[in-house]
Motif scaffolding. Structure first.
Motif, PDB file in Angstrom:
ATOM      1  N   ILE A   1       0.514   6.735 -13.577  1.00 20.58           N
ATOM      2  CA  ILE A   1       1.412   6.367 -12.484  1.00 20.58           C
ATOM      3  C   ILE A   1       1.230   7.376 -11.359  1.00 20.58           C
ATOM      4  O   ILE A   1       1.435   8.570 -11.547  1.00 20.58           O
ATOM      5  CB  ILE A   1       2.887   6.358 -12.940  1.00 20.58           C
ATOM      6  CG1 ILE A   1       3.097   5.361 -14.089  1.00 20.58           C
ATOM      7  CG2 ILE A   1       3.807   6.008 -11.778  1.00 20.58           C
ATOM      8  CD1 ILE A   1       4.505   5.366 -14.659  1.00 20.58           C
ATOM      9  N   ARG A   2       0.851   6.917 -10.169  1.00 21.13           N
ATOM     10  CA  ARG A   2       0.675   7.795  -9.013  1.00 21.13           C
ATOM     11  C   ARG A   2       1.993   7.794  -8.215  1.00 21.13           C
ATOM     12  O   ARG A   2       2.217   6.954  -7.346  1.00 21.13           O
ATOM     13  CB  ARG A   2      -0.502   7.309  -8.165  1.00 21.13           C
ATOM     14  CG  ARG A   2      -0.955   8.282  -7.095  1.00 21.13           C
ATOM     15  CD  ARG A   2      -1.494   9.596  -7.662  1.00 21.13           C
ATOM     16  NE  ARG A   2      -2.646   9.455  -8.530  1.00 21.13           N
ATOM     17  CZ  ARG A   2      -3.920   9.368  -8.116  1.00 21.13           C
ATOM     18  NH1 ARG A   2      -4.189   9.384  -6.823  1.00 21.13           N
ATOM     19  NH2 ARG A   2      -4.904   9.269  -8.986  1.00 21.13           N
ATOM     20  N   PHE A   3       2.875   8.726  -8.536  1.00 30.32           N
ATOM     21  CA  PHE A   3       4.240   8.708  -8.025  1.00 30.32           C
ATOM     22  C   PHE A   3       4.306   8.800  -6.507  1.00 30.32           C
ATOM     23  O   PHE A   3       5.119   8.136  -5.875  1.00 30.32           O
ATOM     24  CB  PHE A   3       5.038   9.869  -8.644  1.00 30.32           C
ATOM     25  CG  PHE A   3       5.279   9.704 -10.115  1.00 30.32           C
ATOM     26  CD1 PHE A   3       6.180   8.766 -10.584  1.00 30.32           C
ATOM     27  CD2 PHE A   3       4.606  10.479 -11.035  1.00 30.32           C
ATOM     28  CE1 PHE A   3       6.405   8.609 -11.939  1.00 30.32           C
ATOM     29  CE2 PHE A   3       4.827  10.338 -12.388  1.00 30.32           C
ATOM     30  CZ  PHE A   3       5.723   9.399 -12.847  1.00 30.32           C
ATOM     31  N   ARG A   4       3.468   9.646  -5.950  1.00 29.36           N
ATOM     32  CA  ARG A   4       3.554   9.884  -4.496  1.00 29.36           C
ATOM     33  C   ARG A   4       3.021   8.695  -3.697  1.00 29.36           C
ATOM     34  O   ARG A   4       3.190   8.641  -2.485  1.00 29.36           O
ATOM     35  CB  ARG A   4       2.769  11.158  -4.158  1.00 29.36           C
ATOM     36  CG  ARG A   4       3.117  11.744  -2.802  1.00 29.36           C
ATOM     37  CD  ARG A   4       2.429  13.078  -2.620  1.00 29.36           C
ATOM     38  NE  ARG A   4       2.687  13.627  -1.302  1.00 29.36           N
ATOM     39  CZ  ARG A   4       2.212  14.791  -0.881  1.00 29.36           C
ATOM     40  NH1 ARG A   4       1.457  15.516  -1.677  1.00 29.36           N
ATOM     41  NH2 ARG A   4       2.489  15.242   0.322  1.00 29.36           N
ATOM     42  N   GLU A   5       2.393   7.747  -4.372  1.00 29.96           N
ATOM     43  CA  GLU A   5       1.805   6.580  -3.704  1.00 29.96           C
ATOM     44  C   GLU A   5       2.505   5.309  -4.178  1.00 29.96           C
ATOM     45  O   GLU A   5       1.895   4.399  -4.730  1.00 29.96           O
ATOM     46  CB  GLU A   5       0.306   6.543  -3.981  1.00 29.96           C
ATOM     47  CG  GLU A   5      -0.410   7.780  -3.468  1.00 29.96           C
ATOM     48  CD  GLU A   5      -1.865   7.850  -3.930  1.00 29.96           C
ATOM     49  OE1 GLU A   5      -2.441   6.790  -4.241  1.00 29.96           O
ATOM     50  OE2 GLU A   5      -2.393   8.969  -3.997  1.00 29.96           O
ATOM     51  N   SER A   6       3.822   5.314  -4.010  1.00 27.02           N
ATOM     52  CA  SER A   6       4.675   4.160  -4.344  1.00 27.02           C
ATOM     53  C   SER A   6       4.604   3.771  -5.811  1.00 27.02           C
ATOM     54  O   SER A   6       4.858   2.616  -6.169  1.00 27.02           O
ATOM     55  CB  SER A   6       4.302   2.951  -3.457  1.00 27.02           C
ATOM     56  OG  SER A   6       4.433   3.284  -2.087  1.00 27.02           O
TER      57      SER A   6
END
Length: 701
Positions: A476-481
């Motif tokens: 999960i790429r948190f900073r990218e939505s």
């Protein structure tokens, strides 16, 4: 320009000042890079040896190292520990008396300091003096505090970007125990070290047992846990100040020595509690997350989270305060939905609320997981474990699994066909063939995997996707939505036929059984005597016990039983300064312990050891029964053998081990020293077995 220190120089400094023969993983490479003038971003878990990465270059390079640290309350302890190792260190902060401050500034002007610790808020007050001093390097400790993406944001850190511009050519090293990719990038950008090499150490702490329990009847569960872990140091983390006070009182009323620690206490009160914890006077601390950062206490045997933390970074850092000596330690996380809702309310008004909520959801997924918890933690920080750890509550009480390979392939294929641009909710909608505007507006109804899992209920499919994240197949790429990405392991499932086992969602989770232990007071072992001496010397010097020696050093003394200053210098953590200062006291105690005449009670003789051997007891059982060290028992064995008694040594050591130990004689650095063998075998063969193996080899030759 100062000449770069040689590898031999660095090893000499390591042994002389810190008492270690070898560097830990990554340390030497980092230190050599900094000494060569390079910037570095170091991500190294608690207990991994971060401080060494700037303390040793500070000794090797000409001038003074600036160490920026948020831990004002701990600066004195850190400086005391350095001074005990013969290092010229000081600190500068708002708690010092004016006379002390003036002396520090004068020492800095006169180049009399190897290191100076300073809080970011106080750094500007040193501007004039720093202009006159020779600065060897700049170390930014707890560097995640600079990033609003980090878990412990501290605004004063954002002002540190000017340092690289002001001290041109001076290496800057930023260090933190936990930082995801977004935080790492933010640290490097804000400090002006975008080209710095990243050094990321393994996040695996295999000695920590990871345990998650339902949040019902927490107080009762904690009391039961403490009954099973008597006479051990530990920390209990709570969300609120009120909870720390009430729980500490509850523990005291049940016979435990415990105190609360939180930001509502005065600085003097907090310092006193912290010192009592470091000195083992108060073994249990009930605290908010304000407690623990930077504490170098190696014998914390357990950490309990009374409430769920708001993200995995904070959770990992807090459990990392247990077992820093490498010995088995227990971590417990209590989880309830009410905790989640409370944390959500805390986050709602934050400027980056969406990002923090995504982190909280990942923390919640960890708590609800049905797969190996260590895999989840390690995967989260970018490492990928293929095998289950065997040391968490899930591994000890495995759920029922089914072959979820086809389901996993469909999910991974769906993420790929969405070009890794969508978050978990949209991925599930597409896989289930949802007919909503978000799917149709982007034309996702036309991709091949649309509706591929339409028979799986939405909630179940969400849990299966989370399991795939926990298994390290998705990120999960948190900073990218919060978009989902495939990891390198996903290719094995998609293209190489790797099998995927998923937990059955219908199976109720059963709490892993805890092995109960009856309270047992420590006996008068050599280790306990060494601890008492250490405490006495620490009180006399007004420093924490660990400043004198760590538990690991005391354990090494117990194992090796040094008799002379030369042998004492071989102990892990004993450098030249500590050898000169402490060897007389510790050697006197060790020699007295080993030569103390035993009361003449029935069986307290070498012949009693012989009888217990013939009864089939193990060496450990004999040592416990006799209240002796393992070393003393194997000395009995060899004495009995020399006196003509037949001893079946192979009850205690295998022929393969004897051969292995004796074959190493030509490969170790110094075949006269047991420690050379101990380090050659990577500490996997204990001293007593090495000594016994060498004795047998000599006897048979």
């Amino acid at each position: 320009m100062t000449e770069t220190p040689t590898t031999q120089t660095l090893h000499t400094l390591l042994k002389t000042h810190f008492g270690y023969d070898n560097f830990r993983p990554n340390q030497q490479e980092i230190i050599e890079a900094v000494c060569d003038g390079q910037d570095a971003l170091v991500i190294m878990p608690t207990g991994g040896g971060k401080s060494m990465c700037f303390q040793l270059p500070a000794l090797a390079l000409e001038g003074t190292a600036i160490v920026i640290s948020p831990l004002i309350a701990l600066m004195k302890d850190q400086v005391d520990a350095l001074r005990a190792n013969g290092i010229k260190a000081s600190y500068y902060n708002s708690t010092q008396a004016q006379e002390e401050t003036q002396q520090v500034l004068q020492d800095l002007r006169d180049d009399k300091l190897d290191l100076i610790y300073v809080a970011p808020e106080s750094l500007s007050l040193l501007d004039n003096v720093l202009s006159l001093a020779k600065i060897s390097l700049i170390a930014v400790d707890e560097a995640h505090c600079i990033s609003s993406w980090g878990h412990d944001f501290r605004p004063a850190y954002t002002q540190l970007g000017y340092l690289k511009k002001r001290f041109i050519g001076t290496p800057l090293i930023a260090l933190t125990a936990t930082a995801d990719r977004s935080t790492q990038d933010d640290i490097a950008q804000q400090l002006g070290i975008a080209r710095a090499r990243k050094y990321i150490s393994s996040f695996d702490r295999p000695n920590l047992f990871l345990d998650v329990r339902p949040g019902q009847k927490r107080n009762e569960q904690i009391l039961k846990f403490l009954d099973a872990h008597p006479f051990e140091s530990g920390i209990i983390y709570c969300l609120s100040r009120k909870s720390t006070e009430s729980l500490a009182e509850k523990l005291r009323s049940n016979g435990h020595t415990a105190k609360a620690y939180h930001a509502g206490m005065t600085a003097e009160e907090r310092t006193k509690v912290q010192e009592e914890f470091l000195d083992d006077t108060t073994p249990i601390i009930v605290a908010t997350i304000a407690f623990g950062m930077g504490i170098d206490k190696s014998n914390v045997r357990w950490v309990i989270h009374y409430n769920m933390p708001k993200n995995l970074e904070g959770y990992y850092q807090e459990i990392g305060r247990a077992g820093r000596d490498g010995l088995p330690s227990h971590t417990v996380l209590f989880y309830s939905y009410a905790d989640t809702m409370q944390l959500r309310r805390f986050i709602d008004d934050a400027t980056n609320a969406e990002y923090q909520l995504a982190k909280l959801e990942r923390m919640q997924q960890y708590a609800e997981a049905l797969s190996c918890r260590r895999k989840i933690l390690i995967n989260y920080f970018g490492e990928y474990l293929l095998e289950d750890c065997g040391n968490c509550d899930i591994c000890k009480n495995k759920p029922e699994y089914f072959d979820g390979t086809v389901l996993a392939q469909k999910v991974l294929s769906g993420v790929a066909r969405l070009k890794e641009q969508e978050a978990l909710g949209t991925v599930i909608d597409v896989l289930r063939g949802s007919q909503n505007a978000q799917v149709f507006d982007k034309g996702y109804q036309n991709i091949k995997t649309y509706g591929a899992l339409k028979t799986v209920p939405w909630r179940d499919l969400q849990q299966y996707v989370i399991q795939l994240v926990n298994l390290g197949l998705l990120e999960i790429r948190f900073r990218e939505s919060g978009r989902l990405l495939l990891t390198p392991l996903a290719n094995d499932v998609l293209f190489k036929g790797k099998n995927v086992q998923l937990a059955n969602l219908l199976q109720p989770k059963v709490e892993a059984p805890t092995k109960e232990r009856k309270p047992k007071k420590p006996k008068g072992t050599l280790f306990e005597k060494l601890r008492e001496l250490r405490a006495e010397l620490a009180r006399e010097a007004n420093v924490p016990a660990y400043v004198v020696f760590s538990d690991a050093s005391l354990k090494d003394m117990e194992d090796q039983e040094p008799r002379t200053p030369e042998e004492f210098l071989e102990i892990s953590g004993v450098g030249q300064a500590k050898m000169e200062k402490y060897a007389p006291d510790f050697l006197k105690l060790i020699n007295a312990h080993l030569h103390k005449p035993k009361p003449q009670k029935a069986g307290k003789t070498i012949q009693e050891t012989q009888k217990l051997i013939e009864d089939g007891l193990t060496l450990e059982e004999i040592a416990e029964a006799r209240d002796l060290t393992i070393g003393s028992i194997h000395n009995h064995l060899m004495k009995l053998h020399e006196d003509g008694m037949e001893v079946d040594f192979y009850q205690f050591i295998s022929p393969e081990e004897v051969e292995k130990i004796n074959n190493a004689t030509s490969q170790v650095e110094d075949s006269e020293k047991l420690k050379s063998y101990f380090e050659f075998f990577k500490e996997e063969i204990p001293y007593w077995k090495i000594k016994l193996g060498l004795y047998m080899g000599n006897s048979e030759s």
